[in-house]
Motif scaffolding. Structure first.
Motif, PDB file in Angstrom:
ATOM      1  N   THR A 107      15.492   5.502   6.064  1.00  0.00           N
ATOM      2  CA  THR A 107      14.567   4.690   6.553  1.00  0.00           C
ATOM      3  C   THR A 107      13.145   5.029   7.653  1.00  0.00           C
ATOM      4  O   THR A 107      12.461   4.184   7.016  1.00  0.00           O
ATOM      5  CB  THR A 107      15.279   3.533   7.135  1.00  0.00           C
ATOM      6  OG1 THR A 107      17.107   3.362   6.956  1.00  0.00           O
ATOM      7  CG2 THR A 107      14.990   2.234   8.244  1.00  0.00           C
ATOM      8  N   GLY A 108      13.358   6.029   7.718  1.00  0.00           N
ATOM      9  CA  GLY A 108      12.096   5.972   8.483  1.00  0.00           C
ATOM     10  C   GLY A 108      11.391   6.901   7.431  1.00  0.00           C
ATOM     11  O   GLY A 108       9.825   7.066   7.451  1.00  0.00           O
ATOM     12  N   VAL A 109      11.768   7.435   6.663  1.00  0.00           N
ATOM     13  CA  VAL A 109      10.849   8.077   5.293  1.00  0.00           C
ATOM     14  C   VAL A 109       9.948   6.981   4.521  1.00  0.00           C
ATOM     15  O   VAL A 109       8.976   7.127   4.576  1.00  0.00           O
ATOM     16  CB  VAL A 109      11.512   8.763   4.161  1.00  0.00           C
ATOM     17  CG1 VAL A 109      10.577   8.763   3.253  1.00  0.00           C
ATOM     18  CG2 VAL A 109      12.198  10.034   5.079  1.00  0.00           C
ATOM     19  N   GLY A 110      11.009   5.155   4.512  1.00  0.00           N
ATOM     20  CA  GLY A 110      10.333   4.725   3.662  1.00  0.00           C
ATOM     21  C   GLY A 110       9.378   4.068   4.760  1.00  0.00           C
ATOM     22  O   GLY A 110       8.083   3.423   4.155  1.00  0.00           O
ATOM     23  N   ILE A 111       9.767   3.910   5.834  1.00  0.00           N
ATOM     24  CA  ILE A 111       8.743   3.946   7.246  1.00  0.00           C
ATOM     25  C   ILE A 111       7.150   4.381   6.891  1.00  0.00           C
ATOM     26  O   ILE A 111       5.915   3.263   7.141  1.00  0.00           O
ATOM     27  CB  ILE A 111       9.044   3.614   8.496  1.00  0.00           C
ATOM     28  CG1 ILE A 111       9.694   2.644   8.836  1.00  0.00           C
ATOM     29  CG2 ILE A 111       8.321   3.421   9.704  1.00  0.00           C
ATOM     30  CD1 ILE A 111      10.836   3.092   9.852  1.00  0.00           C
ATOM     31  N   CYS A 112       7.271   5.928   6.896  1.00  0.00           N
ATOM     32  CA  CYS A 112       6.402   6.061   6.795  1.00  0.00           C
ATOM     33  C   CYS A 112       5.623   5.967   5.337  1.00  0.00           C
ATOM     34  O   CYS A 112       4.600   6.117   5.327  1.00  0.00           O
ATOM     35  CB  CYS A 112       6.353   7.915   6.636  1.00  0.00           C
ATOM     36  SG  CYS A 112       6.882   8.759   8.326  1.00  0.00           S
ATOM     37  N   ARG A 113       6.024   6.083   4.457  1.00  0.00           N
ATOM     38  CA  ARG A 113       5.741   5.793   3.435  1.00  0.00           C
ATOM     39  C   ARG A 113       4.538   4.406   3.270  1.00  0.00           C
ATOM     40  O   ARG A 113       3.409   3.967   2.331  1.00  0.00           O
ATOM     41  CB  ARG A 113       6.812   5.278   1.589  1.00  0.00           C
ATOM     42  CG  ARG A 113       7.512   6.962   1.413  1.00  0.00           C
ATOM     43  CD  ARG A 113       8.104   6.942   0.360  1.00  0.00           C
ATOM     44  NE  ARG A 113       7.926   6.650  -0.812  1.00  0.00           N
ATOM     45  CZ  ARG A 113       8.230   5.675  -1.578  1.00  0.00           C
ATOM     46  NH1 ARG A 113       9.128   5.738  -1.635  1.00  0.00           N
ATOM     47  NH2 ARG A 113       7.298   4.941  -2.829  1.00  0.00           N
ATOM     48  N   ILE A 115       3.548   3.380   6.244  1.00  0.00           N
ATOM     49  CA  ILE A 115       2.219   3.375   6.410  1.00  0.00           C
ATOM     50  C   ILE A 115       0.520   3.907   6.143  1.00  0.00           C
ATOM     51  O   ILE A 115       0.269   3.646   6.633  1.00  0.00           O
ATOM     52  CB  ILE A 115       2.506   4.344   7.955  1.00  0.00           C
ATOM     53  CG1 ILE A 115       3.533   3.257   8.825  1.00  0.00           C
ATOM     54  CG2 ILE A 115       1.971   4.352   8.965  1.00  0.00           C
ATOM     55  CD1 ILE A 115       3.587   3.992  10.034  1.00  0.00           C
ATOM     56  N   ILE A 116       1.176   4.872   5.408  1.00  0.00           N
ATOM     57  CA  ILE A 116       0.400   6.197   4.236  1.00  0.00           C
ATOM     58  C   ILE A 116      -0.181   4.744   3.133  1.00  0.00           C
ATOM     59  O   ILE A 116      -1.110   4.723   2.633  1.00  0.00           O
ATOM     60  CB  ILE A 116       1.149   7.086   3.533  1.00  0.00           C
ATOM     61  CG1 ILE A 116       1.927   7.874   4.962  1.00  0.00           C
ATOM     62  CG2 ILE A 116       0.298   6.884   2.583  1.00  0.00           C
ATOM     63  CD1 ILE A 116       2.165   8.923   4.242  1.00  0.00           C
ATOM     64  N   ALA A 117       0.739   3.708   2.749  1.00  0.00           N
ATOM     65  CA  ALA A 117       0.246   2.582   1.588  1.00  0.00           C
ATOM     66  C   ALA A 117      -0.674   1.232   2.509  1.00  0.00           C
ATOM     67  O   ALA A 117      -0.652   0.658   1.826  1.00  0.00           O
ATOM     68  CB  ALA A 117       1.076   2.412   1.034  1.00  0.00           C
ATOM     69  N   GLN A 118      -0.384   1.488   3.962  1.00  0.00           N
ATOM     70  CA  GLN A 118      -1.487   0.361   4.548  1.00  0.00           C
ATOM     71  C   GLN A 118      -0.242  -0.557   4.361  1.00  0.00           C
ATOM     72  O   GLN A 118      -1.424  -1.932   3.978  1.00  0.00           O
ATOM     73  CB  GLN A 118      -2.957   0.642   4.240  1.00  0.00           C
ATOM     74  CG  GLN A 118      -3.528   1.865   4.679  1.00  0.00           C
ATOM     75  CD  GLN A 118      -4.730   2.172   4.115  1.00  0.00           C
ATOM     76  OE1 GLN A 118      -5.732   1.608   3.488  1.00  0.00           O
ATOM     77  NE2 GLN A 118      -5.567   2.858   4.724  1.00  0.00           N
ATOM     78  N   ILE A 121       2.285  -5.200   8.717  1.00  0.00           N
ATOM     79  CA  ILE A 121       3.334  -5.109   9.655  1.00  0.00           C
ATOM     80  C   ILE A 121       4.233  -5.793   9.329  1.00  0.00           C
ATOM     81  O   ILE A 121       5.591  -5.184  10.152  1.00  0.00           O
ATOM     82  CB  ILE A 121       2.402  -5.496  10.886  1.00  0.00           C
ATOM     83  CG1 ILE A 121       1.749  -4.464  12.107  1.00  0.00           C
ATOM     84  CG2 ILE A 121       3.579  -5.551  12.742  1.00  0.00           C
ATOM     85  CD1 ILE A 121       2.021  -3.653  12.573  1.00  0.00           C
ATOM     86  N   GLY A 122       4.461  -6.751   9.311  1.00  0.00           N
ATOM     87  CA  GLY A 122       5.828  -7.011   8.966  1.00  0.00           C
ATOM     88  C   GLY A 122       6.453  -6.486   7.835  1.00  0.00           C
ATOM     89  O   GLY A 122       7.885  -6.693   7.803  1.00  0.00           O
ATOM     90  N   GLN A 123       5.821  -6.057   6.874  1.00  0.00           N
ATOM     91  CA  GLN A 123       7.008  -5.388   6.223  1.00  0.00           C
ATOM     92  C   GLN A 123       7.128  -3.938   6.228  1.00  0.00           C
ATOM     93  O   GLN A 123       8.164  -3.253   5.985  1.00  0.00           O
ATOM     94  CB  GLN A 123       5.608  -5.068   4.676  1.00  0.00           C
ATOM     95  CG  GLN A 123       4.824  -5.674   3.286  1.00  0.00           C
ATOM     96  CD  GLN A 123       4.353  -5.725   2.542  1.00  0.00           C
ATOM     97  OE1 GLN A 123       3.182  -5.177   2.976  1.00  0.00           O
ATOM     98  NE2 GLN A 123       4.394  -6.452   1.472  1.00  0.00           N
ATOM     99  N   ILE A 124       6.368  -2.910   7.384  1.00  0.00           N
ATOM    100  CA  ILE A 124       7.279  -1.867   8.231  1.00  0.00           C
ATOM    101  C   ILE A 124       8.386  -1.938   9.143  1.00  0.00           C
ATOM    102  O   ILE A 124       8.864  -2.050   9.350  1.00  0.00           O
ATOM    103  CB  ILE A 124       5.470  -1.869   9.576  1.00  0.00           C
ATOM    104  CG1 ILE A 124       4.760  -0.529   8.605  1.00  0.00           C
ATOM    105  CG2 ILE A 124       6.400  -0.383   9.928  1.00  0.00           C
ATOM    106  CD1 ILE A 124       3.121  -0.532   9.061  1.00  0.00           C
TER     107      ILE A 124
END
Length: 178
Positions: A107-113, A115-118, A121-124
């Motif tokens: 799930t943290g990897v998904g958060i990083c992805r 953030i990188i994909a800009q 906030i709702g999606q993050i």
């Protein structure tokens, strides 16, 4: 939250699969202990193979040494050896926690992805919500299953039976045989 499951199906699927596998390990271990507890109330006619082995080992040990010095340690040693298939019960319990941590890591990897994909906030935040829901679910199931309490009940029942029934019966049966 909807975008998490529609745009990142593989990531969300992996996280949820690991989460449910973690819960399955906890629940399976709980059912195993609960079944053994139920069988200890009628140990003389138990059908549980592990409990039969425990009684046999205790009887053999008692006959070889004329007594068992510390029944509590004997029962602890038996409890550490309980297996469900090829897996030890303690191993399944630890594996359950490790799988949960892996799903939180993914799930943290998904958060990083995200953030990188800009992404917004709702999606993050959907990743964070998923992580908190998984943690809440895991700890809720863990407390409902109460493996520590069930293990203590099982230990108490076994010690009581071995000390009060088998230990008292073996010397009496030896006298009768002589």
């Amino acid at each position: 939250m909807k975008s998490l499951f529609t745009e990142h199906e593989i990531l969300a699927g992996a996280v949820l699969l690991l989460f449910f596998l973690s819960l399955l390990c906890q629940i399976t271990t709980g059912f195993l202990y609960q079944n053994m507890i139920k069988e200890t109330y009628n140990m003389s006619s138990t059908e549980n193979k592990m409990l039969k082995v425990c009684k046999l080992k205790f009887t053999n040990c008692y006959e070889m040494h004329e007594k068992v010095a510390n029944v509590s340690v004997f029962v602890d040693k038996f409890l550490y050896g309980i297996k469900f298939g090829p897996f030890s019960v303690r191993g399944m319990q630890h594996f359950s926690g490790q799988i949960l941590l892996l799903s939180i890591f993914i799930t943290g990897v998904g958060i990083c992805r995200a953030i990188i994909a800009q992404e917004t906030i709702g999606q993050i935040l959907s990743y964070y919500v998923l992580a908190f829901v998984m943690l809440y679910g895991y700890f809720s199931v863990s407390s409902a299953v109460d493996l520590k309490g069930k293990k203590e009940i099982l230990k108490t029942n076994l010690v009581y039976y071995l000390e009060n029934n088998i230990s008292a019966r073996i010397p009496q049966s030896k006298k009768e045989q002589e």
